[in-house]
Design an enzyme around this catalytic site. Structure first.
Site, PDB file in Angstrom:
ATOM      1  N   ASP A  93       0.841  -1.203   0.000  1.00  0.00           N
ATOM      2  CA  ASP A  93       0.000   0.000   0.000  1.00  0.00           C
ATOM      3  C   ASP A  93       0.882   1.261   0.000  1.00  0.00           C
ATOM      4  OD1 ASP A  93      -2.786   1.267   0.564  1.00  0.00           O
ATOM      5  OD2 ASP A  93      -1.508   2.058   2.166  1.00  0.00           O
TER       6      ASP A  93
ATOM      7  N   LYS B 294       1.219   4.333  -2.879  1.00  0.00           N
ATOM      8  CA  LYS B 294       1.089   5.767  -2.592  1.00  0.00           C
ATOM      9  C   LYS B 294       2.349   6.547  -2.977  1.00  0.00           C
ATOM     10  CE  LYS B 294      -2.245   4.881   1.092  1.00  0.00           C
ATOM     11  NZ  LYS B 294      -2.351   4.464   2.490  1.00  0.00           N
TER      12      LYS B 294
HETATM   13  N1  HSE Z   1      -4.966   0.781   4.685  1.00  0.00           N
HETATM   14  C1  HSE Z   1      -4.606   2.141   4.431  1.00  0.00           C
HETATM   15  C2  HSE Z   1      -3.760   2.640   5.601  1.00  0.00           C
HETATM   16  C3  HSE Z   1      -5.850   2.959   4.292  1.00  0.00           C
HETATM   17  O1  HSE Z   1      -3.727   1.977   6.635  1.00  0.00           O
HETATM   18  O2  HSE Z   1      -3.112   3.677   5.475  1.00  0.00           O
HETATM   19  C4  HSE Z   1      -5.633   4.369   3.790  1.00  0.00           C
HETATM   20  O3  HSE Z   1      -5.128   4.388   2.485  1.00  0.00           O
END
Ligand code: HSE
Length: 311
Positions: free
Chosen positions: A191, A195
């Site tokens: 994740d 980003k």
């Molecule tokens: N799973 C992501 C986090 C959610 O914990 O940052 C927000 O993008």
């Protein structure tokens, strides 16, 4: 403005709640936002809206001018996004996975069709960062970007330093609605990689091929690593970093020990921070809640607001 919402999880529900709670204020500021239809695989007991479990009813509805896509994963989201943009509807998405992989194609598709593709909620939850980089800092040549970009990991690391076990901290983060549907995306750094890749695109106009990003998550860290770091006045943070030397873009994700005198040391719990260094502005830091329904929903609604204002 007539919107359809696809995906009624933590963020989708918060979007509907805030749109309803703030109806008068929104009406005054930007005019009426009508939620024409909402969609998920099941209705989750949400009442007061026209519900469908078939997303095609939303993307093919001629009344709807803007689709808010808040589902996870890329396969269906990619299909939805292509059809939405090609049929000249605006798209608001929180789907960093989708954009980190298919961003180049989707941004071009939006441009060709003269519609907006807005994604403030995809980086840093409630922190305004996409808009400010695009609209306020764009004249800079950026040297580098680094950030704490995953609320779940930062929450887990903070709680582990306070003595909580990894599994209890992860369970807590899931209960608070911070984690992805598949939390391995959080803890393995994927994740964060999505980003930081999107941030690199904002800063330098190109996405790194996702398979070329070096990624390590917090799942390799032990309680002992965290204790040893603590005894030395250091704190592990899962950092995403991107650098561009004028020729090559380097993007990487790894847990790194941060010193007490660094700003990122004090970014704890679900909070995220993004640091950028530009040739004109020097260092700029954005800080705030990086995950959670309400924080992220405000970013989604700010994108709706921008479309409504024509921005
Ligand atoms: N799973 C992501 C986090 C959610 O914990 O940052 C927000 O993008």
């Amino acid at each position: 403005m007539k919107i359809g919402v696809i995906g009624l999880g933590t963020v989708g529900k918060s979007v509907l709640n805030i749109l309803s709670n703030e109806k008068n204020r929104l009406n005054k500021e930007i005019g009426d936002i009508e939620v024409v239809k909402i969609c998920d695989l099941k209705d989750n007991g949400i009442t007061g809206y026209d519900f469908t479990d078939d997303y095609k009813e939303i993307i093919n509805d001629p009344k709807i001018d803007t689709v808010v896509e808040l589902i996870g994963g890329v396969k269906v989201a990619y299909e939805i996004s292509k059809i939405v943009l090609a049929s000249k509807k605006n798209l608001v998405t929180a789907n960093k996975h989708l954009l980190a992989v298919y961003g180049n194609e989707l941004f071009s598709l939006a441009e060709e069709n003269n519609v907006k593709l807005q994604y403030e909620a995809s980086i840093g939850g409630g922190i305004p960062v996409v808009g400010p980089i695009k609209e306020n800092l764009f004249l800079n040549d950026f040297k580098n970007i680094r950030g704490i970009l995953n609320g779940t990991c930062n929450y887990i690391l903070t709680k582990m330093e306070e003595g909580m076990s990894y599994s209890k901290a992860l369970e807590d983060a899931q209960n608070k609605g911070y984690a992805e549907a598949d939390p391995t995306f959080d803890v393995k750094g994927i994740d964060t990689a999505h980003k930081i890749n999107l941030l690199a695109h904002l800063a330098w106009g190109n996405l790194k091929e996702f398979s070329e990003i070096s990624i390590a998550g917090i799942d390799t860290l032990t309680k002992e690593d965290i204790e040893i770091a603590k005894s030395k006045g250091l704190r592990y943070k899962l950092l995403g970093e991107a650098n561009f030397d004028g020729k090559e873009l380097t993007v990487r994700v790894a847990p790194m020990a941060v010193k007490k005198d660094e700003l990122l040391y004090s970014v704890n719990g679900v909070y995220n921070a993004v640091e950028l260094e530009g040739n004109y502005t020097g260092k700029t830091v954005f800080y705030g809640e990086g995950a959670g329904g309400d924080a992220t929903a405000t970013a989604v609604i700010s994108d709706i607001y921008k479309i409504k204002l024509g921005g």
